[in-house]
Design an enzyme around this catalytic site. Structure first.
Site, PDB file in Angstrom:
ATOM      1  CE  LYS A 160      49.486 106.226  84.622  1.00 45.55           C
ATOM      2  NZ  LYS A 160      49.656 107.620  84.898  1.00 45.55           N
ATOM      3  CD  GLU A 166      49.679 109.693  76.571  1.00 45.40           C
ATOM      4  OE1 GLU A 166      50.440 109.978  76.446  1.00 45.40           O
ATOM      5  OE2 GLU A 166      49.605 108.950  77.445  1.00 45.40           O
ATOM      6  CG  HIS A 212      56.053  90.509  52.050  1.00 43.73           C
ATOM      7  ND1 HIS A 212      56.379  89.991  51.130  1.00 43.73           N
ATOM      8  CD2 HIS A 212      56.901  91.862  51.954  1.00 43.73           C
ATOM      9  CE1 HIS A 212      56.814  90.397  50.175  1.00 43.73           C
ATOM     10  NE2 HIS A 212      57.232  91.312  50.994  1.00 43.73           N
TER      11      HIS A 212
END
Ligand code: PA5
Length: 434
Positions: free
Chosen positions: A418, A283, A304
């Site tokens: 948003k 951010e 792995h």
């Protein structure tokens, strides 16, 4: 004390390149501590570390004592920095299975998603349990924690009645602004402060982290002591400063085409610490078309899975590996008479010896495969080391983002999803114009 080792980046860049950045790192660090760069009204986190307990810390310890007496479960409600900071800290120091230990209140997290399944699971876990909640939100308007808060408040009021419920609701928010501050004042909830000049992802050393940690039985004085020691040790304006080395090396690698940084942990309990780091750097730096994409991996488990990609995939990445001093108490590998698994060659060796060889082997393989590695060496996992790490990464991030030429303290891009969500939900003020 944190140490940064960049001896495994030289395949991709030279010492001269690094030294060439000295002026830039200097300017970035100076801009930060003199509060002259973009976003300079969000630098309150620089002043948080303290060798002495503050009044707020004493209030937190006292509230935590009460909560530990009357609650079997403590629900921490928040998202972003209000979630990742406390969860990362508790899991790193107490282990991922801390809730199974039975000694301290269980700590659950809510308001960090919109999942019906997760909500229903939490409700089932709270069934028949005495619990309290801590609502954490700087803005006080974030959708996920607001929805969880409304429901948890009702649950508490139904279970205990309005007056007793009040004693079980703790609010951490801005001292003056926002819906949550208004709720706390009107309802008379005990509240703690996120200073106005401290943003979400830099807030773990405020009540955001401190109250949940204290309830979990951690020593917040030690945590702060670690952060204050780091602040003292990371003040130097030279490449002797580990934060300088980290910020400069990652910027250099980025400029040389390494667009992805993998934070590799060798401690499973540090997985969420990786999440906190990811938010901090992601951010702070990912804007204006720039930024190193931060990802996390847990070794040896992810060797792995991601190991193949790291070893032979596109050469656009570098690693930052966190190493902790192993616990003093050793675990030994025993002899087996039948030796059907062929492991007797490890008899008498300690598990951390095996781990160290795996680490050295992986380091050599990845460096050989064209993956530069920055090593961050920390002391044994404990509250103090955690405090050091929090401050180290926050400072490095501030310096690094200024070197990149972005404002580390805003997140304008987050508003886009948003706005769409609010439009679709029909939130007043967000109506779609026909
Ligand atoms: O770093 C930030 O400021 C954000 O990621 C916030 O932590 C997150 O959006 C939650 O915001 P708030 O604390 O206002 O609910």
């Amino acid at each position: 004390m944190i140490n940064v080792d960049i001896s495994n980046v030289w395949g991709e860049c030279s010492l001269n390149d690094l030294l060439g950045l000295e002026k830039e790192v200097f300017e970035a660090h100076k801009m930060l501590i003199e509060r002259k760069g973009p976003g300079n009204d969000y630098l309150g986190w620089l002043d948080l570390p303290s060798f002495e307990a503050t009044d707020e810390m004493r209030r937190i310890v006292s509230a935590a004592k009460r909560i530990r007496e009357h609650s079997e479960v403590f629900v921490v409600v928040g998202i972003g920095g209000s979630y990742l900071g406390p969860r990362a800290a508790i899991e790193l120091v107490k282990g991922q299975n801390h809730n199974l230990r039975g000694r301290d209140p269980q700590i659950f997290f809510a308001g960090n998603n919109l999942s019906t399944r997760a909500w229903q699971e939490l409700c089932a876990l709270l069934e028949g349990k005495d619990f309290s909640i801590n609502i954490i939100s700087k803005s006080g308007t974030t959708t996920e924690p607001a929805i969880a808060t409304r429901a948890l408040k009702w649950m508490l009021e139904r279970k205990y009645g309005a007056d007793e419920a009040k004693k079980r609701i703790f609010v951490t928010t801005d001292p003056a602004k926002g819906a949550l501050r208004q709720i706390a004042t009107e309802e008379g909830y005990e509240s703690f402060v996120i200073p106005p000049d401290v943003g979400g992802r830099y807030s773990v050393l405020t009540a955001v982290g401190l109250l949940p940690l204290a309830v979990a039985g951690m020593d917040i004085t030690e945590l702060m002591f670690g952060a204050a020691a780091a602040k003292r040790d990371l003040g130097a304006f030279s490449f002797e400063n580990p934060a300088w080395l980290y910020a400069a090396a990652r910027n250099l690698l980025y400029r040389n085409g390494k667009k992805l940084e993998i934070l590799c942990n060798w401690e499973p309990s540090a997985r969420l610490f990786g999440g906190w780091w990811q938010q901090l750097f992601g951010e702070s730096e990912g804007k204006d078309g720039k930024g190193i994409f931060p990802v996390t991996a847990e070794f040896t488990a992810d060797l792995h899975s991601l190991g193949q990609m790291i070893q032979q995939g596109e050469r656009n990445l570098f690693e930052t590996v966190i190493r902790f001093v192993p616990p003093r108490k050793r675990t030994m590998i025993e002899m087996d008479w039948k030796n059907l698994d062929g492991l007797n060659y490890l008899e008498g060796k300690s598990l951390d010896f095996v781990e160290e060889q795996a680490f050295q082997g992986t380091l050599a393989a990845h460096v050989d495969g064209g993956v530069p590695v920055i090593l961050v060496q920390a002391d044994e996992v404990c509250d103090r080391t955690l405090g050091e790490l929090f401050y180290f990464f926050e400072l490095s991030c501030g310096i690094s983002a200024y070197m990149l030429g972005v404002n580390p303290f805003n997140q304008p891009g987050v508003e886009f999803y948003k706005r769409n969500m609010f439009q679709l939900l029909g939130k007043p003020g967000y109506e779609i114009k026909q």
